[in-house]
Every structure is written in structure tokens, then in C-alpha cells.
Design a protein around this motif. Sequence first.
Motif, PDB file in Angstrom:
ATOM      1  N   LEU A 104     -67.265 181.335 120.761  1.00 10.48           N
ATOM      2  CA  LEU A 104     -65.756 180.614 120.961  1.00 10.48           C
ATOM      3  C   LEU A 104     -65.760 179.863 122.169  1.00 10.48           C
ATOM      4  O   LEU A 104     -65.513 178.869 122.166  1.00 10.48           O
ATOM      5  CB  LEU A 104     -64.854 181.818 120.875  1.00 10.48           C
ATOM      6  N   LEU A 105     -66.253 180.523 123.117  1.00 11.02           N
ATOM      7  CA  LEU A 105     -66.341 179.756 124.465  1.00 11.02           C
ATOM      8  C   LEU A 105     -67.018 178.623 124.545  1.00 11.02           C
ATOM      9  O   LEU A 105     -66.723 177.432 125.350  1.00 11.02           O
ATOM     10  CB  LEU A 105     -66.766 180.982 125.795  1.00 11.02           C
ATOM     11  N   GLU A 140     -68.034 176.787 122.133  1.00 13.37           N
ATOM     12  CA  GLU A 140     -67.550 175.862 121.176  1.00 13.37           C
ATOM     13  C   GLU A 140     -66.374 175.116 121.958  1.00 13.37           C
ATOM     14  O   GLU A 140     -66.107 173.947 121.677  1.00 13.37           O
ATOM     15  CB  GLU A 140     -67.272 176.305 119.809  1.00 13.37           C
ATOM     16  N   ASN A 141     -65.633 175.797 122.587  1.00 10.75           N
ATOM     17  CA  ASN A 141     -64.415 175.273 123.320  1.00 10.75           C
ATOM     18  C   ASN A 141     -64.704 174.436 124.119  1.00 10.75           C
ATOM     19  O   ASN A 141     -64.274 173.272 124.663  1.00 10.75           O
ATOM     20  CB  ASN A 141     -63.612 176.519 123.812  1.00 10.75           C
ATOM     21  N   HIS A 195     -67.671 172.739 124.500  1.00 10.46           N
ATOM     22  CA  HIS A 195     -68.070 171.546 124.125  1.00 10.46           C
ATOM     23  C   HIS A 195     -67.060 170.640 123.724  1.00 10.46           C
ATOM     24  O   HIS A 195     -67.101 169.291 123.916  1.00 10.46           O
ATOM     25  CB  HIS A 195     -68.997 172.056 122.659  1.00 10.46           C
ATOM     26  N   GLY A 196     -65.983 171.202 122.921  1.00  9.94           N
ATOM     27  CA  GLY A 196     -64.640 170.468 122.531  1.00  9.94           C
ATOM     28  C   GLY A 196     -63.984 169.756 123.573  1.00  9.94           C
ATOM     29  O   GLY A 196     -63.708 168.552 123.509  1.00  9.94           O
ATOM     30  N   GLN A 197     -63.919 170.579 124.806  1.00  4.77           N
ATOM     31  CA  GLN A 197     -63.296 169.822 125.922  1.00  4.77           C
ATOM     32  C   GLN A 197     -63.906 168.906 126.552  1.00  4.77           C
ATOM     33  O   GLN A 197     -63.597 167.756 126.995  1.00  4.77           O
ATOM     34  CB  GLN A 197     -62.935 171.053 127.057  1.00  4.77           C
ATOM     35  N   LEU A 250     -66.138 167.001 125.110  1.00  7.57           N
ATOM     36  CA  LEU A 250     -66.089 165.808 124.311  1.00  7.57           C
ATOM     37  C   LEU A 250     -64.439 164.999 124.563  1.00  7.57           C
ATOM     38  O   LEU A 250     -64.655 163.893 124.741  1.00  7.57           O
ATOM     39  CB  LEU A 250     -66.106 165.945 122.919  1.00  7.57           C
ATOM     40  N   ALA A 251     -63.664 165.619 124.526  1.00  9.44           N
ATOM     41  CA  ALA A 251     -62.576 165.099 124.814  1.00  9.44           C
ATOM     42  C   ALA A 251     -62.299 164.537 126.157  1.00  9.44           C
ATOM     43  O   ALA A 251     -61.696 163.351 126.317  1.00  9.44           O
ATOM     44  CB  ALA A 251     -61.255 166.365 124.853  1.00  9.44           C
ATOM     45  N   PHE A 308     -60.086 172.289 131.868  1.00  9.77           N
ATOM     46  CA  PHE A 308     -61.079 173.037 131.540  1.00  9.77           C
ATOM     47  C   PHE A 308     -61.524 174.324 132.097  1.00  9.77           C
ATOM     48  O   PHE A 308     -61.451 175.265 131.466  1.00  9.77           O
ATOM     49  CB  PHE A 308     -62.605 172.229 131.817  1.00  9.77           C
ATOM     50  N   GLU A 329     -55.394 164.334 125.035  1.00  8.00           N
ATOM     51  CA  GLU A 329     -56.758 164.349 124.252  1.00  8.00           C
ATOM     52  C   GLU A 329     -57.510 165.849 124.485  1.00  8.00           C
ATOM     53  O   GLU A 329     -58.303 166.032 123.654  1.00  8.00           O
ATOM     54  CB  GLU A 329     -57.440 163.184 125.432  1.00  8.00           C
ATOM     55  N   ASN A 330     -57.247 166.402 125.480  1.00  3.51           N
ATOM     56  CA  ASN A 330     -57.652 167.783 125.692  1.00  3.51           C
ATOM     57  C   ASN A 330     -57.418 168.696 124.693  1.00  3.51           C
ATOM     58  O   ASN A 330     -58.070 169.415 124.117  1.00  3.51           O
ATOM     59  CB  ASN A 330     -57.347 168.451 127.053  1.00  3.51           C
ATOM     60  N   GLY A 335     -59.159 167.806 121.607  1.00  2.00           N
ATOM     61  CA  GLY A 335     -60.529 168.413 121.787  1.00  2.00           C
ATOM     62  C   GLY A 335     -60.654 169.769 121.289  1.00  2.00           C
ATOM     63  O   GLY A 335     -61.671 170.357 120.815  1.00  2.00           O
ATOM     64  N   GLN A 336     -59.611 170.392 121.775  1.00  3.27           N
ATOM     65  CA  GLN A 336     -59.856 172.058 121.715  1.00  3.27           C
ATOM     66  C   GLN A 336     -59.351 172.392 120.189  1.00  3.27           C
ATOM     67  O   GLN A 336     -59.916 173.244 119.890  1.00  3.27           O
ATOM     68  CB  GLN A 336     -58.820 172.728 122.641  1.00  3.27           C
ATOM     69  N   ALA A 376     -62.369 171.851 118.244  1.00  5.19           N
ATOM     70  CA  ALA A 376     -63.445 172.897 118.672  1.00  5.19           C
ATOM     71  C   ALA A 376     -63.081 174.372 117.809  1.00  5.19           C
ATOM     72  O   ALA A 376     -63.999 174.921 117.222  1.00  5.19           O
ATOM     73  CB  ALA A 376     -63.522 173.012 120.152  1.00  5.19           C
ATOM     74  N   ARG A 407     -63.540 173.618 113.992  1.00  7.54           N
ATOM     75  CA  ARG A 407     -64.965 173.756 113.769  1.00  7.54           C
ATOM     76  C   ARG A 407     -65.548 175.301 113.834  1.00  7.54           C
ATOM     77  O   ARG A 407     -66.174 175.748 112.991  1.00  7.54           O
ATOM     78  CB  ARG A 407     -66.024 172.847 114.837  1.00  7.54           C
ATOM     79  N   PHE A 408     -65.196 175.856 115.010  1.00  4.42           N
ATOM     80  CA  PHE A 408     -65.466 177.291 114.903  1.00  4.42           C
ATOM     81  C   PHE A 408     -64.987 178.072 113.868  1.00  4.42           C
ATOM     82  O   PHE A 408     -66.076 178.657 113.044  1.00  4.42           O
ATOM     83  CB  PHE A 408     -65.175 178.036 116.159  1.00  4.42           C
ATOM     84  N   LEU A 412     -57.477 180.444 125.104  1.00  2.00           N
ATOM     85  CA  LEU A 412     -58.127 179.319 125.642  1.00  2.00           C
ATOM     86  C   LEU A 412     -57.451 178.194 125.915  1.00  2.00           C
ATOM     87  O   LEU A 412     -57.399 177.579 126.940  1.00  2.00           O
ATOM     88  CB  LEU A 412     -59.522 179.158 124.895  1.00  2.00           C
ATOM     89  N   ALA A 422     -55.420 176.574 129.255  1.00  2.03           N
ATOM     90  CA  ALA A 422     -55.655 175.192 129.800  1.00  2.03           C
ATOM     91  C   ALA A 422     -54.606 174.606 130.020  1.00  2.03           C
ATOM     92  O   ALA A 422     -54.349 173.792 131.057  1.00  2.03           O
ATOM     93  CB  ALA A 422     -56.614 174.607 128.804  1.00  2.03           C
TER      94      ALA A 422
END
Lengths: 196, 196, 196, 196
Positions: free
Chosen positions: C153-154, C156-157, C159-161, C163-164, C189, D156-157, D160-161, D164, D167-168, D188, D192
Motif C-alpha cells: 500500500l505504501l 502504491e501510494n 507511486h500515486g503521489q 505521478l501527481a 508526500f 492533484e495530490n 493521485g492518492q 493509487a 488501483r491497489f 495515508l 498528507a
Amino acid sequence: MSSKTTTTTDKKQAILDSALLLFVSKGFNATSTASIAKAAGVATGTLFHHFSTKNDIMSQLFLSIKQEFANNMVSNTQLSGDIEKDANNLWQKAIDWAIAQPLKQLFFLQYSMSADIDVAVRKQAMTSILGFVVELIEQGKQQGIIANFPSELLLENCHGQYLAAIRFFTDNPQLGSDEQHRSASFKLFWHAMKAQ
Amino acid sequence: MSSKTTTTTDKKQAILDSALLLFVSKGFNATSTASIAKAAGVATGTLFHHFSTKNDIMSQLFLSIKQEFANNMVSNTQLSGDIEKDANNLWQKAIDWAIAQPLKQLFFLQYSMSADIDVAVRKQAMTSILGFVVELIEQGKQQGIIANFPSELLLENCHGQYLAAIRFFTDNPQLGSDEQHRSASFKLFWHAMKAQ
Amino acid sequence: MSSKTTTTTDKKQAILDSALLLFVSKGFNATSTASIAKAAGVATGTLFHHFSTKNDIMSQLFLSIKQEFANNMVSNTQLSGDIEKDANNLWQKAIDWAIAQPLKQLFFLQYSMSADIDVAVRKQAMTSILGFVVELIEQGKQQGIIANFPSELLLENCHGQYLAAIRFFTDNPQLGSDEQHRSASFKLFWHAMKAQ
Amino acid sequence: MSSKTTTTTDKKQAILDSALLLFVSKGFNATSTASIAKAAGVATGTLFHHFSTKNDIMSQLFLSIKQEFANNMVSNTQLSGDIEKDANNLWQKAIDWAIAQPLKQLFFLQYSMSADIDVAVRKQAMTSILGFVVELIEQGKQQGIIANFPSELLLENCHGQYLAAIRFFTDNPQLGSDEQHRSASFKLFWHAMKAQ
DNA sequence: GATGAATGAGGCTTCATTCAT
DNA sequence: AATGAATGAAGCCTCATTCAT
């Protein structure tokens, strides 16, 4: 080394030739691009390598036939100044061409007025071809040899009689060598145009 | 109950009217049956209640326009026996009609030679229309008034000049009331045909 | 003689450059090999000398961009052991690269999830890139600096942040030099990841 | 009588359903309109009776899924005013939906950034969906509950989260019922966003 | 008679790829 | 290595026509 050039030319020309035959015999819309390609002995893709569109084939065909006709009319032609004689020479040349190239003539008869040809292409071809006729008419009127009718009307009438003549000789090619018909054809035209 | 009949007639006529407009402006093949139905304000299915086929619309349209034209030519017309005078009358009537019905005239100009019309329909219409012209020509030749040229050639020329004339007046309707143009139009034709 | 080698390299690189631009602006499938070749100033055949397939261009492009990015991340980087500081350094480096290479970044954003890239190629690239992040996370959790959440989960998160963040700075490159935005980006982040 | 309505709806819906499955599994461009029609059990023509274009299917699919998601988010939702609690509720609802509708979720993940979707459609959908998030963020910042970072960056963040997270859980649906993962996912995110 | 959803054959065109030069 | 004409499979879409309501 000429082979490369020849090959390229051949394929494009083969496509134009097949298109001419099919457009005349089946009509533009009843002729598929696939059938043109097949008749030309090339792949469908090849057709679109040389022509961007089915309509593009039509346009190029139209223009190339117009050009051929124009070339025929001016080759070996020198105006004598005697307008009737010159007109007769041109008239007979046009008939000769119509008899020699019946397919192209039929194409022209069928598509000159058709919505299947791009308007711009048609107009361009028409005016460029009819240009020299316009001049002859003006000259004849000034010399008092051609009747003093409105020029636009004379031109349209001239065009209409020309179409009628080639339609007749395309339909009856065997009469192309009959002196009576050929001279009658010109006389009809000339009597209409000349000052009485 | 007459309303029902009327409605039916209206819809069929609406379809023919829309088809005429679209065929002339976009061409036969670029006009879908769906677009005809839409323009006529009816459903696609309705179109096929009245016409078995898209080609059937074309044929009926062609025949009905020919018929209208023929009716116009014979109505109030009585031949005087003076061939030039009769020819002039007919010629002017034809021009009047062309000016009054430009769409129908354009349709005729565009499709008379087209592969889009069933060959049988076209031939039938043509001969039936040209029948009376053939007779006039024969008569004129016998009386020595019309030139002694081959009849087929005379007929084709006559047709060609007629097309040229209506093309001119359809394109320039405002000149339809100009006496000079109208008389010139006939004179061109008549000078061609008459015995010198 | 070096010119020959250079030319070769140039052409291959020119193809990759043109492909990058076109893939990003028009999409993979809307970009034809012919258009890539044309944009690169080479013949279609040349393109297939350097790449076996259109997909091969995509794969090589994807891998080369990934590699460039990876090289950028490790160059001049030495981990201090202070995880927050190291993370910040890496984070800022990634943003710098995104701003410096917007086309490549957009390519990455567009195609990372796309079916247009060979699955094997995508997976390989992803794991190789994310490998070092996995290690950092594990280390941080062991030191009690990073929150004790499930590692997947960490990751993936994270990665998502990421990309954002790059999406934001690619879209707003002028804010790349704004300290407030850059530090806020990392803080967002980091607050997510760190143990409370 | 309901059958007529139902039939119509069914066919259009069947096409959308088949398209969803095929677009997700094979990609937009690898999916032919013929294969969609076949999978939906309708004729090719039927597909184009309901959708003007292959791209139109994509657009309508995208919009309808977005709408479904939006409907899911607002149904049975009443904001308490406690922003953390409300955010958690929404977050969990989004995850529930992702798990319940994995295909739609995958579609969304795959095409949200893709050039295969019309830009206008994508933008419209995005802003309409994110609208309520923007409001929540502003409110939270005013109350001092959400960190005072630039709003665009926060948005945006957040996006993105969210991506993520889904997706997970789309990849690991069995963990959807694991309380630890679900709460970690929100924490998470929340750590943030919240003011420290 | 009127409707319009449904059909599916067929058309035009694109395009990745090959190959002779 | 480089070229670009040639290929033909395959795709999107159109459209005349049918038919159940």
C-alpha cells in the motif's frame, strides 16, 4: 534504367485506363476502387499510392482527357485567317478525334455535366478548352462573318452543336468516312453561326 | 376520406420534390434514401411504401418530369402548317418552361446522359419526346424548307441546340425576358436547319 | 568515416525523437509509421532498418526514457542515511527531471498504464525503477521513521503521489522554481509516509 | 409495451457493456467495431445506429461510468460537518465502488490519461467530478484542519492518492474487507492533507 | 399507410511491412 | 544503409432495404 520510370508510369496509367473503361461502362458509382485496381492488375493499396481518392482518379482522368483533346486540336494546326476554313478544319479534327477515341469521347459526354466530377475541376477544364473558341467567335463577329448574336449565346450554341456532332459520330463511327455526313455536320454548325 | 387520399398524394409528392432537389444539388449517389425521407418529412419506411427502390424514385421522377414537359409543349399548341412559325412557337415554349422550372431543367440536363438512370427508362422517354420533332423535320424536308441533310444528324443537332439553349436560359433566367436573346436563340437554331 | 557512424545514430535517434513527439501529441495508434519517418526526414524503409516493428519503436522509446530517468536519479546521489533528507533529495530530482523533459514525462504519464505498451516491457521497467524505492521504504519502517502500514500500500501510494507531483509540475513548469510549491509537494508526500 | 423500450435500451446497453469489456481487456485500438457488435449480439449497422462513431462509444462509456460513480458518491451521503469523518466516508465509498465494479474501475484507470478519449469529454468529466472535492478542501483549509498548501497541488495530490488506492484495491479485491488495509489507505491520505 | 430500429453486405481508405534497386 | 513503390489485410462506416409494431 528506363525500367524504373516505365514501371511507375505503367501502373498509374494502367489504373487510369481501367478507370476510364469502367466509369464509361458501369458509371462512376457502380465502379468500386477494388474493381479498378483488379482490372489494372495492381493491389488496392497501389491505387491509393497514386491517387489520394476515388474522386481524384476521376479528376485526373477528366483533366488528362481534356488535355489530350486540346493537344490534338492545336497540333499541326495553323490558322489561315479564313475563318470558315479554319472552323471547318477544327471541326473535322474534333470529329476525327471523337472517332479515334470513342471511350474518351463517351467519358466526356457522360461526365461533362455530372455531379460526379468536382465542380472546380470541371470549370477549369471547360474554360481552358473553350478559350480559343471564344477568340475565334469574336474575330468572326468583327469581320462580319459570324452573326451578331450575343457572344455567350453563340458560345453555348457552339458547344451544344459540337456535343451533338461527336455524339452522332461516336454512335455511328462507320459514317465517319462518309463525306456527306461529315460536310453536313459542319454545314449545320456553320449556317447557324454565320451572318446571313 | 379525401383527406387520406390527399395525405398519401402529398407524401409521395413530397418525396419526389425532395429527391429532385437533392439529386440536382448533390447527385444521385451522394443522396441517401434517408436524407430524402428526412427532407420530405417522412420516415424511411414510408419512402419504400411509395417506391420499391431508390432507382424507382429516379425513374418516376424522370418520367414525371418528361411528362410535365411534354404536357407543356402540347397544351394550347396548334400547328399552323407554317413550319418556321410552328418551330418558333415550340422553341419559345420550351424556353419558357426551362425558366419556370429550373430545378427540373437542371435535373434533365444532369441525368439525360447519366448511367444513374435505367437505360430502358431513358430510351423510352427520349423517343416519345422526340417523336413529334422527327415528324416536323420530315415534313420540313419534304416541303424543301428544312435542309436536305441526313435526318439522324438533323435530329441530333436539333437536340444539341435545344440543350444548349435551355442551359443558357436556365443559367441566365433574367435574360428570359430579353427579346433579343430569345429571338437570337431561335434564329441560331433555325439557320442551321433551314434550306439555304 | 566517423560521419557514417554518426549519420546512422542520428537517423535512429531522429526516428525516436519524432516518435516521442507524435506519440505524445496524437497517440500511438493515430501515429503512422509513415508520419514518423516523414517527421524524422527518412524513408519508410529506413525506419524498418532500425526497428523491427512499430511496437518495437514504442518499447525502445519506453525503455530508453526509463533508463534516462533512472540515470538521472542515481547520478550525483549518495544516500546520507537520513531517510527524510534522502527522500527529499530524490523527490526534488524527479521534479527537476520532469520539468526539464516535459515531453518524456508526458509520454510516461500517458503510456505507463496503456495497453499500447507490451506488458512484459512495462513490468520490467516498473520493477527495476521501483526497486530502490522498495528498499528505502523497508529501511524507513524498520527505523520507525516511516509508518507501519502494509508495504504494498505504501509503495502504491508513493507511486500515486509521485505521478501527481510530476503531473502538476509538468503542467505548471513556471512553478518549478517556486520554493513554496516544491517544498509543499514533498511535505504532502512525506506527511503521508512518516510515522506520526 | 415495456418490451419495445426494453429492447432498445438493451441493445444500446449491450453494446456499451461489450465495449467496456473489450476496451479494458484488449485496448481501444485493438478492439474492432465488428468485435463489439458481435460480442453484443447485434449487427454492425446497429452499433452505428446508436453511436455515430467508434469514438462516440468511448465518450459515452466514459461519461456514463463517471456518472455512475458520481451517483454512487452522493447517494446516501450527508455531510456531518466533521471534515475528517466526511472525508473518510467518501474515501471508503469510493473504495467500495472500485471493488464492486472492477471493470469500470480498470477502464477509468486505463483511459483517464489516454489520447483515445476526446479531450473535451475528459476535461468535462474530470471537473464535474472533482468539483465537490475542491469545495471540501477549501472548507478544510479555512477551518485550519487541512494544511495550508496551494490548493491546486492539494487537489492533484488528492487525485493521485485516490488513483493509487483504487488501483491497489482493484488489484487486491480480497483485501477490500481487511480493516487494516482500508483504514491505512485513508490514513495515508489524511496524514498528507491535514494540518500538522 | 406510417414508422424507425435493425440489418449486413460492401465500399473507401489506411497502414504496417516488404523488397528490389 | 537507404529508399519508396507496392502490397493486401483489415478497419470504420454507409446505406438501401426489411419488418414488427
